[in-house]
Design a protein around this motif. Sequence first.
Motif, short mmCIF file in Angstrom:
data_model
loop_
_atom_site.label_atom_id
_atom_site.label_comp_id
_atom_site.label_asym_id
_atom_site.label_seq_id
_atom_site.Cartn_x
_atom_site.Cartn_y
_atom_site.Cartn_z
N HIS A 1 0.81 -1.22 0.00
CA HIS A 1 0.00 0.00 0.00
C HIS A 1 0.84 1.27 0.00
O HIS A 1 0.42 2.29 -0.54
N ILE A 2 2.04 1.23 0.55
CA ILE A 2 2.85 2.45 0.55
C ILE A 2 3.18 2.87 -0.87
O ILE A 2 3.01 4.03 -1.26
N VAL A 3 3.63 1.93 -1.67
CA VAL A 3 3.97 2.24 -3.06
C VAL A 3 2.72 2.62 -3.84
O VAL A 3 2.73 3.54 -4.66
N MET A 4 1.61 1.91 -3.55
CA MET A 4 0.39 2.19 -4.31
C MET A 4 -0.16 3.58 -4.02
O MET A 4 -0.57 4.30 -4.93
N GLU A 5 -0.17 3.96 -2.76
CA GLU A 5 -0.75 5.27 -2.44
C GLU A 5 0.20 6.40 -2.85
O GLU A 5 -0.24 7.52 -3.11
N LEU A 6 1.47 6.06 -2.93
CA LEU A 6 2.42 7.07 -3.37
C LEU A 6 2.03 7.57 -4.76
O LEU A 6 2.07 8.78 -5.03
N GLU A 7 1.64 6.65 -5.62
CA GLU A 7 1.27 7.06 -6.97
C GLU A 7 -0.04 7.85 -6.96
O GLU A 7 -0.16 8.90 -7.57
N THR A 8 -1.03 7.33 -6.24
CA THR A 8 -2.34 8.00 -6.16
C THR A 8 -2.19 9.43 -5.65
O THR A 8 -2.71 10.39 -6.23
N VAL A 9 -1.48 9.57 -4.53
CA VAL A 9 -1.39 10.87 -3.89
C VAL A 9 -0.49 11.82 -4.70
O VAL A 9 -0.76 13.02 -4.80
N SER A 10 0.57 11.27 -5.31
CA SER A 10 1.44 12.13 -6.11
C SER A 10 0.68 12.72 -7.29
O SER A 10 0.80 13.91 -7.61
N LYS A 11 -0.11 11.87 -7.95
CA LYS A 11 -0.92 12.38 -9.07
C LYS A 11 -1.90 13.45 -8.59
O LYS A 11 -2.11 14.45 -9.27
N ALA A 12 -2.49 13.23 -7.44
CA ALA A 12 -3.44 14.21 -6.91
C ALA A 12 -2.73 15.53 -6.60
O ALA A 12 -3.29 16.61 -6.82
N MET A 13 -1.49 15.45 -6.12
CA MET A 13 -0.75 16.69 -5.86
C MET A 13 -0.43 17.40 -7.17
O MET A 13 -0.53 18.63 -7.27
N ASP A 14 -0.06 16.62 -8.18
CA ASP A 14 0.23 17.24 -9.48
C ASP A 14 -1.00 17.95 -10.04
O ASP A 14 -0.87 18.91 -10.80
N ALA A 15 -2.16 17.46 -9.65
CA ALA A 15 -3.40 18.03 -10.19
C ALA A 15 -3.84 19.28 -9.44
O ALA A 15 -4.73 20.00 -9.90
N VAL A 16 -3.27 19.55 -8.28
CA VAL A 16 -3.61 20.78 -7.55
C VAL A 16 -2.75 21.90 -8.13
O VAL A 16 -1.53 21.82 -8.09
N PRO A 17 -3.36 22.96 -8.64
CA PRO A 17 -2.56 24.03 -9.27
C PRO A 17 -1.55 24.62 -8.28
O PRO A 17 -1.90 24.89 -7.11
N ASP A 18 -0.34 24.77 -8.75
CA ASP A 18 0.72 25.42 -7.98
C ASP A 18 1.10 24.71 -6.69
O ASP A 18 1.67 25.33 -5.79
N PHE A 19 0.80 23.44 -6.57
CA PHE A 19 1.20 22.71 -5.37
C PHE A 19 2.73 22.82 -5.26
O PHE A 19 3.45 22.43 -6.18
N PRO A 20 3.26 23.34 -4.15
CA PRO A 20 4.71 23.57 -4.08
C PRO A 20 5.49 22.26 -4.14
O PRO A 20 5.13 21.27 -3.49
N ALA A 21 6.57 22.28 -4.90
CA ALA A 21 7.37 21.06 -5.10
C ALA A 21 7.90 20.52 -3.78
O ALA A 21 7.85 19.31 -3.52
N ASN A 22 8.39 21.40 -2.93
CA ASN A 22 8.95 20.90 -1.67
C ASN A 22 7.87 20.33 -0.75
O ASN A 22 8.10 19.36 -0.04
N LEU A 23 6.69 20.93 -0.79
CA LEU A 23 5.61 20.40 0.04
C LEU A 23 5.21 19.01 -0.47
O LEU A 23 4.90 18.11 0.31
#
Lengths: 320, 320, 320, 320, 320, 320
Positions: A220-242
């Motif tokens: 689940h760690i690897v699986m959610e990493l992808e889900t959550v990373s994509k969701a962050m990419d989809a939030v406009p201007d999500f800071p890279a360091n955050l």
Amino acid sequence: MKTAFISDLNSEQNITSFFLVCEKEIRNTREGKPYLRLELGDRSGTIEARMWDQFEGAAKDINRDDFIKVQARVELYRNRPQLAVMQVRLAKPEEIDIADFLPATKADVAKLYSQLLEFAASISNPYLKKLVASILDDPSIAAKYKRAPAAKVMHHAYLGGLLEHVISLCGFAKLSAAHYPELDLDLLLTAAILHDVGKLDELCYDRSISYTVEGQLLGHIVMELETVSKAMDAVPDFPANLKTVVQHLLVSHHGQYEFGSPKLPIIREALVFHYLDDLDSKLAAARAALAIDTGEPEWSAYSSALGRKFLRLDQFLKKP
Amino acid sequence: MKTAFISDLNSEQNITSFFLVCEKEIRNTREGKPYLRLELGDRSGTIEARMWDQFEGAAKDINRDDFIKVQARVELYRNRPQLAVMQVRLAKPEEIDIADFLPATKADVAKLYSQLLEFAASISNPYLKKLVASILDDPSIAAKYKRAPAAKVMHHAYLGGLLEHVISLCGFAKLSAAHYPELDLDLLLTAAILHDVGKLDELCYDRSISYTVEGQLLGHIVMELETVSKAMDAVPDFPANLKTVVQHLLVSHHGQYEFGSPKLPIIREALVFHYLDDLDSKLAAARAALAIDTGEPEWSAYSSALGRKFLRLDQFLKKP
Amino acid sequence: MKTAFISDLNSEQNITSFFLVCEKEIRNTREGKPYLRLELGDRSGTIEARMWDQFEGAAKDINRDDFIKVQARVELYRNRPQLAVMQVRLAKPEEIDIADFLPATKADVAKLYSQLLEFAASISNPYLKKLVASILDDPSIAAKYKRAPAAKVMHHAYLGGLLEHVISLCGFAKLSAAHYPELDLDLLLTAAILHDVGKLDELCYDRSISYTVEGQLLGHIVMELETVSKAMDAVPDFPANLKTVVQHLLVSHHGQYEFGSPKLPIIREALVFHYLDDLDSKLAAARAALAIDTGEPEWSAYSSALGRKFLRLDQFLKKP
Amino acid sequence: MKTAFISDLNSEQNITSFFLVCEKEIRNTREGKPYLRLELGDRSGTIEARMWDQFEGAAKDINRDDFIKVQARVELYRNRPQLAVMQVRLAKPEEIDIADFLPATKADVAKLYSQLLEFAASISNPYLKKLVASILDDPSIAAKYKRAPAAKVMHHAYLGGLLEHVISLCGFAKLSAAHYPELDLDLLLTAAILHDVGKLDELCYDRSISYTVEGQLLGHIVMELETVSKAMDAVPDFPANLKTVVQHLLVSHHGQYEFGSPKLPIIREALVFHYLDDLDSKLAAARAALAIDTGEPEWSAYSSALGRKFLRLDQFLKKP
Amino acid sequence: MKTAFISDLNSEQNITSFFLVCEKEIRNTREGKPYLRLELGDRSGTIEARMWDQFEGAAKDINRDDFIKVQARVELYRNRPQLAVMQVRLAKPEEIDIADFLPATKADVAKLYSQLLEFAASISNPYLKKLVASILDDPSIAAKYKRAPAAKVMHHAYLGGLLEHVISLCGFAKLSAAHYPELDLDLLLTAAILHDVGKLDELCYDRSISYTVEGQLLGHIVMELETVSKAMDAVPDFPANLKTVVQHLLVSHHGQYEFGSPKLPIIREALVFHYLDDLDSKLAAARAALAIDTGEPEWSAYSSALGRKFLRLDQFLKKP
Amino acid sequence: MKTAFISDLNSEQNITSFFLVCEKEIRNTREGKPYLRLELGDRSGTIEARMWDQFEGAAKDINRDDFIKVQARVELYRNRPQLAVMQVRLAKPEEIDIADFLPATKADVAKLYSQLLEFAASISNPYLKKLVASILDDPSIAAKYKRAPAAKVMHHAYLGGLLEHVISLCGFAKLSAAHYPELDLDLLLTAAILHDVGKLDELCYDRSISYTVEGQLLGHIVMELETVSKAMDAVPDFPANLKTVVQHLLVSHHGQYEFGSPKLPIIREALVFHYLDDLDSKLAAARAALAIDTGEPEWSAYSSALGRKFLRLDQFLKKP
């Protein structure tokens, strides 16, 4: 309704009851005579079943993951109990109580989920708030989030268990951030809500709790990493360091390499979240072991998650 | 006042400063000429010192654990810095600030201790309340409790550190018991207040923090076991089983055999207290590492308690 | 050109040489007099430097990561060598040979990279071929791939080291798949080419080899997981199950939890690739240790990656 | 007298024999019909028993820990043997040989105990001599000391086993102190006699060997620490440092943290005593494994204490 | 005679003393000027030495493993002390006391060896007696047996240490076999006398204690296995099974895999011998640590073999 | 021919089949009536058998390790299946197919062995070539080499398995030496051919695969060390250092202490050979687990050698 559970079957008993079809196949005896072989399950376990005669209709109608009604006799075969099936048909939906097959939380799931949404709404960092909202607003995720267990056997191993666990963590995170002002509550809440999102697909819990193939290959760690990373990419201007910080919270939450975290916590919120998660899980495991009546007045059932029995404190202290 | 700290001394420098005498002896050179050898310390470390001439008066007046005023030159000897002492005398009490020798909490100790008494008074179980009161009311214990560090190096390693740690635990215990109603707050508070009482005598912190011989032979768990057991025996009608439970809380609080707990927690309160204690200690260690300016903007000092550096989150997130 | 390396400096020596600025700050002496403090580096190590007079111009012009020319005297301070800087200026590009600051492969990088592209082109599965091509064709990745070391200290710790390691693995993978026909060469090649892509950004190797902050928070396995997953999503019709398999190859390649793999290999190609990667790395570490002349004719330098010295077989066998 | 042991029961056999009542309860069948459920035991194991008819009298007279005479038939239920009880009554004391229920030493206990007193009397240090005497003279301790096993399963797991183990240790300690003159025999004897005194109450061995609740919460090291410390406090003028030394001998005797010693031995006598205790225990475990006839002429039974089988040396060497 | 030991050298000191040549080579300065570089040793450590002028004669006469007389000045170079050699010549045999270079037992070696022969002669099994005699009667083995240390640093790390260790083990084995009649004394004595015979060639102890190359490749267990096996083959009619038993005693005597035993003890004598060997070694390590005056009255030196300091019991108990 | 395998027996079945006699003894019932007790085996497992009547002839004729023909009925006894034997006689050789009792390679053993000889002949170092030849030319070794399994359960656990494993290693070694020119192929081939020679006698595989007593006392590493060392001594002028190197290759090939290697590899060929051996073994274990049809389409059988199931890649990738 279900009348006989697998763990209660006795040899030479005739039964009529409902089961889940876990496996189905046609096999041949040594003499070449075909028969129907099934593996049947309910919440108490699984059992082999064989139908020797007039199984053609059944074989056609019945498939894996179906619920069926069975009339059979319990026999010993190669020294293990087995069902000799005399009659079988598909169960009607109204005949099945899913709780006979899958244990579930006793709490009100709708209420728990609205609590979850409240916690999510209380996040003040706008990027984290949008991130969490985008995950919880996804209908396919929300549907699974309301059903998923937190584990197969270790803790909260029942439908709705994950939600219970996360709600408990959110509340405990809030208390912890109040107690330790150096901690960022937004990060703790984000970790609490997202740290097990991978379990929604690591586990399969339609008719029994098991691991998916993807879950076994990735976890689940690897699986959610992808889900959550994509969701962050989809939030406009999500800071890279955050984004990196949120990823670190996810990958470090098991706290140690040997428990599958590829990195140790090196942010205070990650360190603390690991402790909260571990404490809540282990306490739930102790609670579950204590809920089982073992006949020993002072001892819980053995908890494989904890590797020991727990003392029933009330029984011990009330003694003269 | 102290003007030069040991960790700052440079070769060939002339200094006049105050030090603690850690060791003192008269030795002879190979040619048979006697001289005075001292080991001197302050909060930054220790250094060898030798006085070659006219040391007879000093040798008579000065003893281990004295504070002295020294005029000396920093030299290299066998490749390590050493003081060649020219003049030395006993320091006057008003010349010494103990904080130059032992770090101390910045909090108001009297206030912390009254908070501790309030937590103790809030215990509702009459036996536990009496037990805790009898310990805290013992003047010799109270005096040490106000001064003791929580450890030599791992966490809260300064005067008053133990008290800070315990107050934090009491508060966190209260929140935890509110969050998990199955937990008995009285047991958690008793554990928080008594779990490190053995450290009052395991450590020595008069003029520096070190272990006592007794502390090395027994350790604080074994030492406090005796103190607290006797105190329980002195409370009229203290229930035998409750005594066993309190003893279990003490001996299991390190959570694992390899950390010196002869028994693993098998009571829920013992399990949870172990987590709270560990979390509070580790978070304090991270806090201490982050408080040190290492010149690396994004990284704390290396924490030997945690085996790693921590990220300075504010520095990392503020970056473009 | 560089004339003095840090590891060779002797006390009281006057030098004129080139260094990399690792840190820069203005500090005050106890008397309040400001001075310039630098940490300088080259491929042999780092050293503190101080400039006490007329440093204002230097302080303005010089920044971290600059190369500078320094005239200075080597002094001992607190028992460690230090530079007292007399003159300093920015180095001109033509005065600097980066190899004095960062070790590099002796192989022809362009040739190695074209070998890599050949291996990539030899993949027959169309999805995997497109995946690998899309990564290697990305100019920013290709530029880093040609420069990156394979590690900070363990093995192939020099510019171009990663490329050397991958080329070796590709060749060995081809031999292995020929030897064990049950193995899918496409998967082995894909793993070889992509398994350390995260190191391109986990490490920083502009002027010295170190870890990036992101690298410390996530590690190369987690970092490349995102890069490669996105690349798979960008290949039209990339099969979902094949994506999971590639992800498994990446996350399992360290072979054990304690080495940072969140999952153990459960596909034969993943199992074999772990062995090939480990063998190639360890053999490279032995090779590097043997390349150092330690003065002991029969023994290599101590390899921290292997925890031991290796025997120089030729020296041992030639003995009478 | 007992005629049938549980480990020997065969399905469909009719038996009349004596058993210990381990558990007793009234349960209801699904149809609501009450029946008596017992768990019965003897030295060979335990078995479930049910009495369906006319059990009311039995249910009233019979309680946990009673010895009973049973007439029953062996049946299979849920695939495990079970007794269908036809008649049952309390056994008369003269019908019971406790050795059928609890194994015991074949040695003469009175003689062993007087040997123990002789060893105690041979201690020359007056404080240690008084300490040991005060423990052994306590009638309640003496009574248990003559009966206690040394462990539940690991070694000397039979009545009188502890005494045998201690006598062996005293003798071996004497030889060791003669061989290594640097060792203080008084300390070794004190350790030998007191190191397992906590087992008198950690284990319960009235009718079978098991752990008491207190034993599970505290363990024998912690339990004997209190007993022995109190006894030292009761000896007039017992030196404080000697008390600490005795406590150290007790808490360090398991030799390693993972075996439940909160401190490692740092006194030579503690180090040596740990070895003697471990050697005597492990050799006893090997002896017990070799005493079991497994049908394999060259191999002992598997010893779980040692994790292996032992070779029968005589059988192996006599072979041609 | 030796007047200055390496560990006592001070910077800027002029010395005249004797040393062992550990390494010798001619090197060039950067300017191309040749010089003589030596590594010199004595029982207290090693030091670098350089001779800049008129070294040609010395370079010709002096070789590795020679003893030399040196006149030199102690200087700091790269922050480590170093000798600037002014004059050097080969030492005359009568000028050298090997004890300045290698520590040795204080016992009478000839007497110890005759005790060893007595133990060997007391073996009653004719095959084992002949085996042991054939080993001890081999003059080249006997010569080494009288000199060998038992280890490089762990225990008995001085000339004659192995013999001391073996004599102690033989005596202890005799006591143990008397105490545990089930043990075969012949096997224990054989194990005691032969278990470290491999160390005669695993270690090199001519002029300092170090490992031979063969010792590092094979270790003493493997080395003695060959020596002893050949000796058994040379005894007429040595029973094959007894040979296997002796081999088992040798290969299992470290008791655990991680200490280099390829098999765990599965014969009682092997189990017991492992304990005796371990106890004797560890006690010797404690004894050695206690023999060093560290200036701390209650504590021994730190023993790296034991990972801790030991308490000086006499100092601790005598305190008021 | 064999018609019924033990793992397939059903209760109450009448069978006539062939078995191996694993144990034989005459026992008495409680009533004193003698009967014949046998333990019978075939490649699928073992079963108890009893013959109650007219067994005298059988008892005389039949011995351990005989093959017999049995007519019997399958019954349950103490809840385990058992044979009640009605008739029994010795099997005729022509009635037995050893493959029913011991699994065997499907490859052509003669061909494999000639491949082995070719690899041996390809060694260019004359001493190593003679060494290997002298081992393989020994007829008693050759006979066993053609039959031996590589292990009891871990990998290649069938007749001829060792030969298959070695041939695979020789081929892989050749490829590796071509890939890494720094490796000496002669040493790798010598290691491959000789590293498991000790298994020829560590295991017993006449009629089933088990460990010999010697194998349990010494293990194959120690056993082959003696065989190969003697063979080296028999090669004229075999260089001493080369002998040490070969011995090191043998003793280090398990790669880690905990797997029974008394030394870690410190020669490159030893390091690489360890990896090749481990990879080939583990891949064979995965192959064997995948060869078993478990009914789960995507998963292999559980491999105890690997501690996990493997994914059937073809099944997983073909899914929609």
